[in-house]
Design an enzyme around this catalytic site. Structure first.
Site, PDB file in Angstrom:
ATOM      1  N   ASN A  28      64.158  26.151-150.221  1.00 18.74           N
ATOM      2  CA  ASN A  28      62.979  27.056-150.426  1.00 18.74           C
ATOM      3  C   ASN A  28      62.638  28.108-149.545  1.00 18.74           C
ATOM      4  OD1 ASN A  28      60.177  27.809-150.387  1.00 18.74           O
ATOM      5  ND2 ASN A  28      59.677  25.865-151.424  1.00 18.74           N
ATOM      6  N   ASP A  69      60.135  30.353-149.836  1.00 21.38           N
ATOM      7  CA  ASP A  69      58.938  30.938-149.722  1.00 21.38           C
ATOM      8  C   ASP A  69      58.323  31.603-148.365  1.00 21.38           C
ATOM      9  OD1 ASP A  69      58.477  29.961-152.411  1.00 21.38           O
ATOM     10  OD2 ASP A  69      57.229  28.327-151.801  1.00 21.38           O
ATOM     11  N   HIS A  70      58.832  31.074-147.396  1.00 16.32           N
ATOM     12  CA  HIS A  70      58.053  31.507-146.115  1.00 16.32           C
ATOM     13  C   HIS A  70      59.025  32.780-145.565  1.00 16.32           C
ATOM     14  CE1 HIS A  70      55.176  28.586-146.223  1.00 16.32           C
ATOM     15  NE2 HIS A  70      56.016  27.603-146.028  1.00 16.32           N
ATOM     16  N   ARG A 117      52.860  41.626-143.160  1.00 20.01           N
ATOM     17  CA  ARG A 117      52.833  42.976-142.686  1.00 20.01           C
ATOM     18  C   ARG A 117      53.004  43.852-143.870  1.00 20.01           C
ATOM     19  NH1 ARG A 117      53.784  44.106-137.139  1.00 20.01           N
ATOM     20  NH2 ARG A 117      53.631  46.038-137.605  1.00 20.01           N
ATOM     21  N   HIS A 166      58.189  29.286-155.069  1.00 21.72           N
ATOM     22  CA  HIS A 166      56.933  28.947-155.698  1.00 21.72           C
ATOM     23  C   HIS A 166      56.046  30.144-155.888  1.00 21.72           C
ATOM     24  CE1 HIS A 166      53.290  25.857-155.307  1.00 21.72           C
ATOM     25  NE2 HIS A 166      53.183  26.910-156.407  1.00 21.72           N
ATOM     26  N   ARG A 221      52.783  31.240-156.706  1.00 22.94           N
ATOM     27  CA  ARG A 221      51.589  30.618-156.629  1.00 22.94           C
ATOM     28  C   ARG A 221      50.611  31.634-157.486  1.00 22.94           C
ATOM     29  NH1 ARG A 221      50.931  26.542-152.550  1.00 22.94           N
ATOM     30  NH2 ARG A 221      48.712  26.377-153.231  1.00 22.94           N
ATOM     31  N   ARG A 245      50.405  34.356-152.626  1.00 16.85           N
ATOM     32  CA  ARG A 245      50.317  34.471-151.095  1.00 16.85           C
ATOM     33  C   ARG A 245      51.620  34.877-150.454  1.00 16.85           C
ATOM     34  NH1 ARG A 245      48.886  28.433-149.433  1.00 16.85           N
ATOM     35  NH2 ARG A 245      47.114  28.889-150.776  1.00 16.85           N
ATOM     36  N   GLU A 261      59.057  26.896-158.819  1.00 15.91           N
ATOM     37  CA  GLU A 261      58.060  26.022-158.807  1.00 15.91           C
ATOM     38  C   GLU A 261      56.796  26.958-159.206  1.00 15.91           C
ATOM     39  OE1 GLU A 261      57.254  24.724-154.822  1.00 15.91           O
ATOM     40  OE2 GLU A 261      59.262  23.781-154.477  1.00 15.91           O
ATOM     41  N   THR A 279      49.901  24.062-148.229  1.00 15.28           N
ATOM     42  CA  THR A 279      50.828  24.002-149.164  1.00 15.28           C
ATOM     43  C   THR A 279      50.402  22.838-150.047  1.00 15.28           C
ATOM     44  OG1 THR A 279      53.379  23.150-148.908  1.00 15.28           O
ATOM     45  CG2 THR A 279      51.790  21.972-147.413  1.00 15.28           C
ATOM     46  N   THR A 280      51.547  22.543-151.083  1.00 13.27           N
ATOM     47  CA  THR A 280      51.078  21.523-152.253  1.00 13.27           C
ATOM     48  C   THR A 280      50.935  20.159-151.354  1.00 13.27           C
ATOM     49  OG1 THR A 280      53.065  22.550-153.213  1.00 13.27           O
ATOM     50  CG2 THR A 280      52.151  20.768-154.253  1.00 13.27           C
ATOM     51  N   GLU A 339      60.701  15.151-159.179  1.00 10.58           N
ATOM     52  CA  GLU A 339      61.135  15.472-157.674  1.00 10.58           C
ATOM     53  C   GLU A 339      59.680  14.483-157.009  1.00 10.58           C
ATOM     54  OE1 GLU A 339      61.462  19.174-156.256  1.00 10.58           O
ATOM     55  OE2 GLU A 339      60.408  18.920-154.267  1.00 10.58           O
ATOM     56  N   HIS A 382      59.518  17.736-149.742  1.00 11.89           N
ATOM     57  CA  HIS A 382      58.425  18.292-148.749  1.00 11.89           C
ATOM     58  C   HIS A 382      58.369  17.596-147.626  1.00 11.89           C
ATOM     59  CE1 HIS A 382      54.573  19.875-148.335  1.00 11.89           C
ATOM     60  NE2 HIS A 382      54.549  20.317-149.534  1.00 11.89           N
ATOM     61  N   GLY A 383      58.035  18.483-146.809  1.00 12.42           N
ATOM     62  CA  GLY A 383      58.082  18.127-145.235  1.00 12.42           C
ATOM     63  C   GLY A 383      59.253  17.541-144.626  1.00 12.42           C
ATOM     64  N   GLY A 404      62.095  23.566-147.424  1.00 16.18           N
ATOM     65  CA  GLY A 404      61.770  24.853-147.069  1.00 16.18           C
ATOM     66  C   GLY A 404      61.191  24.882-145.700  1.00 16.18           C
TER      67      GLY A 404
HETATM   68  N1  PXP Z   1      59.159  20.592-153.198  1.00 19.17           N
HETATM   69  C1  PXP Z   1      58.007  20.957-153.605  1.00 19.17           C
HETATM   70  C2  PXP Z   1      57.568  21.019-155.026  1.00 19.17           C
HETATM   71  C3  PXP Z   1      57.026  21.874-153.052  1.00 19.17           C
HETATM   72  O1  PXP Z   1      55.968  22.262-153.338  1.00 19.17           O
HETATM   73  C4  PXP Z   1      57.639  22.421-151.640  1.00 19.17           C
HETATM   74  C5  PXP Z   1      56.781  23.253-150.757  1.00 19.17           C
HETATM   75  O2  PXP Z   1      56.824  24.629-151.471  1.00 19.17           O
HETATM   76  C6  PXP Z   1      58.821  21.809-151.204  1.00 19.17           C
HETATM   77  C7  PXP Z   1      59.632  20.986-151.885  1.00 19.17           C
HETATM   78  C8  PXP Z   1      59.257  22.098-149.713  1.00 19.17           C
HETATM   79  O3  PXP Z   1      58.411  21.705-148.805  1.00 19.17           O
HETATM   80  P1  PXP Z   1      58.671  22.108-147.430  1.00 19.17           P
HETATM   81  O4  PXP Z   1      58.546  23.570-147.224  1.00 19.17           O
HETATM   82  O5  PXP Z   1      57.479  21.107-146.589  1.00 19.17           O
HETATM   83  O6  PXP Z   1      60.107  21.634-147.015  1.00 19.17           O
END
Ligand code: PXP
Length: 243
Positions: free
Chosen positions: A8, A10-11, A19, A44, A46, A50, A71, A101-102, A152, A192-193, A214
């Site tokens: 992922n 996103d970050h 910036r 994702h 959103r 963001r 996502e 986050t989700t 998932e 996630h996490g 991610g």
């Molecule tokens: N799966 C889903 C559905 C998520 O929303 C996220 C976070 O965007 C992740 C996985 C990845 O989570 P993490 O960034 O904590 O690894």
């Protein structure tokens, strides 16, 4: 059995948006992840935009060599974007504006008609729907009822466990849910996490096909680079499966 890694990104976009610069490039980040063992790229979009922007989704769709897992919330706006872009997979997530986050899984059971409608629309456009849900048989049954081919499992409660006992309880819940869903014919992903420290036990659950990770990979990339952060995680997944 092999296990796939979805990274992922996103970050990478979070950093860019901080910036308002054109860098760091998401396309370059995705390429590095793909060249370092990522089997798919997750992003994702959103509702508040963001981090990931509409243009990112367009650009990445054209240049990904693996596959895109988009996502999104199950809104009409997102459905329109998804059917226009045609990612390989779409993961439906709950979305709250103020959350960092989700925060939890999608409550599929309370909105079966709507989720079924979204799954049908996506499937008509050759997009596979994944439902991000808690490790809960009630939600898994609801996912089957909606016709989603993939779920998932939300691993956030496991990742946030504060004691070893709590960790084991959450791990068992995830493992039971994965087996239950797999036996119902669903493809089981999880995420996630997850970090280098806590992923092995999850990756050892043989019914899991793909892990989406991610934050920990992007955070670690600050110190070791994105290529190493991705390949380290891929290596860990392989080792967990004895590959
Ligand atoms: N799966 C889903 C559905 C998520 O929303 C996220 C976070 O965007 C992740 C996985 C990845 O989570 P993490 O960034 O904590 O690894």
């Amino acid at each position: 059995m092999s296990i796939f890694l979805g990274v992922n990104i996103d970050h990478i976009a979070t950093l860019r948006q901080a910036r308002g610069t054109p860098y760091p490039s998401l396309v370059e980040a995705a390429r590095i992840c793909e060249n370092s063992g990522a089997d798919s790229i997750t992003l994702h979009l959103r509702e508040d935009r963001r981090h990931i922007q509409d243009q990112d989704v367009e650009e990445l769709k054209h240049c990904l060599e693996t596959k895109m897992n988009l996502e999104m919330a199950a809104t009409d706006e997102m459905l329109k974007i998804a059917t226009h872009i045609s990612p390989e997979d779409c993961c439906l997530v709950p979305e709250k504006r103020q959350e960092l986050t989700t925060e939890g899984g999608l409550d599929v059971a309370s909105q079966i008609n709507r989720i079924k409608e979204v799954c049908t629309e996506l499937s008509t456009n050759n997009i596979k729907t994944s439902l991000f849900i808690d490790a809960d048989k009630y939600q898994i049954d609801a996912a089957v009822e909606c016709g989603a081919p993939i779920i998932e499992i939300h691993t956030g409660h496991y990742a946030n466990a504060s004691t070893a006992a709590e960790l084991n309880i959450e791990l068992e819940k995830i493992s039971d849910a994965c087996e239950y869903a797999h036996n119902l014919g669903l493809q089981v992903n999880a995420g996630h996490g997850l970090t280098l420290e806590n992923t092995r036990a999850i990756a050892e659950i043989s019914s899991i096909v793909e892990l989406n990770i991610g934050h920990s990979i992007i955070a670690r990339s600050l110190f070791v680079g994105l290529a190493s952060a991705t390949s380290e995680m891929k290596q860990l997944l392989k080792e967990a499966r004895g590959l």
